[in-house]
Design a protein around this motif. Structure first.
Motif, PDB file in Angstrom:
ATOM      1  N   SER A 195       0.202  -5.706   8.798  1.00 36.99           N
ATOM      2  CA  SER A 195      -0.671  -5.507   7.643  1.00 36.99           C
ATOM      3  C   SER A 195       0.102  -5.171   6.373  1.00 36.99           C
ATOM      4  CB  SER A 195      -1.649  -4.356   7.929  1.00 36.99           C
ATOM      5  OG  SER A 195      -2.461  -4.658   9.034  1.00 36.99           O
ATOM      6  N   ARG A 196      -0.301  -5.808   5.284  1.00 37.57           N
ATOM      7  CA  ARG A 196       0.248  -5.458   3.976  1.00 37.57           C
ATOM      8  C   ARG A 196      -0.460  -4.193   3.493  1.00 37.57           C
ATOM      9  NH1 ARG A 196      -0.417 -11.571   1.720  1.00 37.57           N
ATOM     10  NH2 ARG A 196      -2.526 -11.137   2.443  1.00 37.57           N
ATOM     11  N   LEU A 197       0.323  -3.209   3.066  1.00 36.54           N
ATOM     12  CA  LEU A 197      -0.226  -1.905   2.679  1.00 36.54           C
ATOM     13  C   LEU A 197      -0.008  -1.639   1.196  1.00 36.54           C
ATOM     14  CD1 LEU A 197       1.245   0.206   5.654  1.00 36.54           C
ATOM     15  CD2 LEU A 197      -0.965  -0.987   5.566  1.00 36.54           C
ATOM     16  N   CYS A 198      -0.941  -0.931   0.591  1.00 43.35           N
ATOM     17  CA  CYS A 198      -0.830  -0.543  -0.820  1.00 43.35           C
ATOM     18  C   CYS A 198      -1.001   0.967  -0.936  1.00 43.35           C
ATOM     19  CB  CYS A 198      -1.893  -1.260  -1.649  1.00 43.35           C
ATOM     20  SG  CYS A 198      -1.826  -0.841  -3.401  1.00 43.35           S
ATOM     21  N   VAL A 199       0.054   1.625  -1.416  1.00 45.03           N
ATOM     22  CA  VAL A 199       0.014   3.075  -1.618  1.00 45.03           C
ATOM     23  C   VAL A 199       0.214   3.348  -3.112  1.00 45.03           C
ATOM     24  CG1 VAL A 199       1.242   5.233  -1.150  1.00 45.03           C
ATOM     25  CG2 VAL A 199       0.817   3.610   0.707  1.00 45.03           C
ATOM     26  N   VAL A 200      -0.570   4.270  -3.639  1.00 45.37           N
ATOM     27  CA  VAL A 200      -0.479   4.637  -5.055  1.00 45.37           C
ATOM     28  C   VAL A 200       0.212   5.992  -5.160  1.00 45.37           C
ATOM     29  CG1 VAL A 200      -1.838   5.277  -7.080  1.00 45.37           C
ATOM     30  CG2 VAL A 200      -2.503   3.304  -5.696  1.00 45.37           C
ATOM     31  N   LYS A 201       1.167   6.055  -6.079  1.00 44.97           N
ATOM     32  CA  LYS A 201       1.851   7.327  -6.340  1.00 44.97           C
ATOM     33  C   LYS A 201       1.507   7.753  -7.764  1.00 44.97           C
ATOM     34  CE  LYS A 201       6.436   9.422  -5.939  1.00 44.97           C
ATOM     35  NZ  LYS A 201       7.835   9.179  -5.523  1.00 44.97           N
ATOM     36  N   VAL A 202       0.820   8.873  -7.873  1.00 38.65           N
ATOM     37  CA  VAL A 202       0.503   9.422  -9.196  1.00 38.65           C
ATOM     38  C   VAL A 202       1.559  10.476  -9.520  1.00 38.65           C
ATOM     39  CG1 VAL A 202      -1.160  10.759 -10.544  1.00 38.65           C
ATOM     40  CG2 VAL A 202      -1.964   8.939  -9.020  1.00 38.65           C
ATOM     41  N   ILE A 203       2.305  10.219 -10.578  1.00 42.88           N
ATOM     42  CA  ILE A 203       3.395  11.116 -10.978  1.00 42.88           C
ATOM     43  C   ILE A 203       2.895  11.978 -12.140  1.00 42.88           C
ATOM     44  CG2 ILE A 203       5.743  11.162 -11.938  1.00 42.88           C
ATOM     45  CD1 ILE A 203       6.019   8.337 -10.450  1.00 42.88           C
ATOM     46  N   THR A 204       3.127  13.273 -12.045  1.00 40.64           N
ATOM     47  CA  THR A 204       2.556  14.193 -13.048  1.00 40.64           C
ATOM     48  C   THR A 204       3.604  14.640 -14.058  1.00 40.64           C
ATOM     49  OG1 THR A 204       3.066  16.284 -11.959  1.00 40.64           O
ATOM     50  CG2 THR A 204       1.118  15.098 -11.170  1.00 40.64           C
ATOM     51  N   SER A 205       3.111  15.360 -15.055  1.00 44.65           N
ATOM     52  CA  SER A 205       3.996  15.906 -16.092  1.00 44.65           C
ATOM     53  C   SER A 205       4.815  17.080 -15.571  1.00 44.65           C
ATOM     54  CB  SER A 205       3.159  16.347 -17.299  1.00 44.65           C
ATOM     55  OG  SER A 205       2.158  17.262 -16.879  1.00 44.65           O
ATOM     56  N   GLU A 206       4.462  17.602 -14.413  1.00 49.09           N
ATOM     57  CA  GLU A 206       5.220  18.702 -13.796  1.00 49.09           C
ATOM     58  C   GLU A 206       6.370  18.091 -12.991  1.00 49.09           C
ATOM     59  OE1 GLU A 206       4.066  22.028 -13.838  1.00 49.09           O
ATOM     60  OE2 GLU A 206       4.703  22.932 -11.946  1.00 49.09           O
TER      61      GLU A 206
END
Ligand code: MG
Length: 401
Positions: free
Chosen positions: A20-31
């Motif tokens: 399976s092709r997977l999609c993961v999102v990484k939210v990078i913060t100002s910290e």
């Protein structure tokens, strides 16, 4: 007031460690060092989701306060004006799950704790046993029982029963053929056989995978009743849910439904009329933890349990999110489990583990899972045209996969 922590970047990570092709999102913060992960896996249209995030959601969300999960979820839903649908819901889910992960990391608490805390220490799981014939299914059931699993979904030849003898017309096009009538006969025989061999102590489940005409699904639900399934999964297609009233009126086979749902209209009626027993949406497909939390509470009011979709085309991050919901909600039923590979565990440190049929969390905050981006990059998503969804009836006509 301290300065809010904001969304500084949103990164889409595509990887394919297995089929399976997977999609993961990484939210990078100002910290510095603070980020969250979310699952946005719609494997058959993975690149459409990636584009929706990169070109549409990201510009809309950069600079926003990471604490405002509710506001971000609700505004993301309607920001494109036209809403719902698997591509956009998965995109929103990637961000939503990551924001819950971030909030947990900031609080030093698991997402389960943020939701209200544990109702249980671990989640009981079900696994998928199939085989070319009933004897092979039984062998696989016994092997799983030997590993401590107590909930086992039994399928003959995958979904819909491949391998039926059938007469196709001349020039029949290629495809994943199946015969619905033969499937019903052979599957009932297989379930009766397995039940007789293993007794009543193991919970058996079965997935029709919305492949039958509604009247045949009704007949199947009645015919299978004596074998006491833990639940019958996706007896009907989302387009046919009005038929649940008829099934409900005629048998007590427990019904689980919802992996294809992405609009509240699809589950509201089923819950309010108590037409099903388990709600089992695909968390990223419905838009993330925020809507899943709302539905879990809503369903719980009506005595309906959760059994979130957990196949191999949910990313390990999505499985971690499933587990947090399972641990929290008192009306949890069972969790589908895909038995990750060693490579999955290497790419996703913290991916939960099963012991004696229970899925256990770790002691990390948030979703408790990370990603080794360098290793993930060694397994890029492949370009291919999905075959198993090109389903046909014996006469060659198209069918639901
Ligand atoms: Mg299913």
């Amino acid at each position: 007031m301290p300065k809010p922590i904001t969304i500084q970047d949103i990164k889409v990570i595509l990887t394919q460690p297995g089929k399976s092709r997977l999609c993961v999102v990484k939210v990078i913060t100002s910290e510095p060092g603070l980020y969250g992960l979310g699952c946005a896996t719609f494997t058959q249209r993975i690149f459409a989701v990636a584009t929706a995030i990169e070109r549409h959601l990201k510009p809309f969300l950069l600079g926003r306060d990471v604490d405002r999960i509710e506001e971000i979820w609700n505004m993301s839903l309607v920001h494109g004006y036209w809403r719902n649908g698997p591509v956009l819901n998965n995109a929103i889910s990637g961000v939503d799950q990551a924001l819950w992960d971030i909030k947990g990391k900031r609080a030093g608490m698991s997402v389960c704790d943020l939701l209200g805390g544990k109702s249980r220490e671990a989640a009981q799981v079900y696994v998928h046993a199939d085989g070319r014939d009933k004897e092979e299914v039984l062998d696989n059931v016994r092997a799983f029982m030997g590993q401590g699993y107590r909930f086992i979904r039994v399928q003959l030849g995958g979904y819909g029963g491949q391998g039926s003898p059938m007469v196709k017309p001349r020039n029949a096009p290629p495809g994943a053929y199946f015969d619905p009538r033969d499937y019903c006969r052979r599957t009932l025989d297989m379930i009766a056989f397995v039940r007789e061999q293993v007794g009543d102590e193991v919970e058996l489940l079965h997935d029709i995978h919305e492949r039958l005409a509604p009247i045949h699904a009704l007949a199947f639900a009645k015919d299978v009743e004596p074998f006491k399934l833990f639940f019958l999964e996706d007896a009907l297609a989302p387009e046919d849910i009005a038929w649940f009233r008829l099934i409900r009126g005629q048998c007590a086979t427990p019904l689980a439904m919802g992996e294809l749902f992405n609009n509240p209209q699809e589950w509201q009626l089923l819950i309010q009329e108590r037409l099903i027993d388990f709600i089992r949406m695909h968390i990223s497909q419905m838009g993330g933890i925020t809507p899943a939390r709302n539905v879990a509470i809503f369903a719980g009011q009506y005595g309906i349990r959760t059994a979130w979709h957990g196949p191999s085309d949910t990313s390990p991050v999505g499985h971690a999110a499933n587990l947090q919901l399972d641990l929290w909600h008192p009306n949890f039923g069972v969790q589908e489990w895909y038995r990750p590979s060693e490579l999955d565990y290497a790419i996703f440190p913290g991916l939960p583990v099963v012991q004696d049929g229970y899925l256990y969390p770790n002691d990390q905050p948030g979703l408790g899972i990370d990603i080794d981006e360098g290793l993930a990059a060694k397994y890029p998503c492949q370009d291919f045209v999905e075959q198993w969804t090109q389903t046909r009836l014996p006469d060659g006509g198209p069918a639901r996969p």
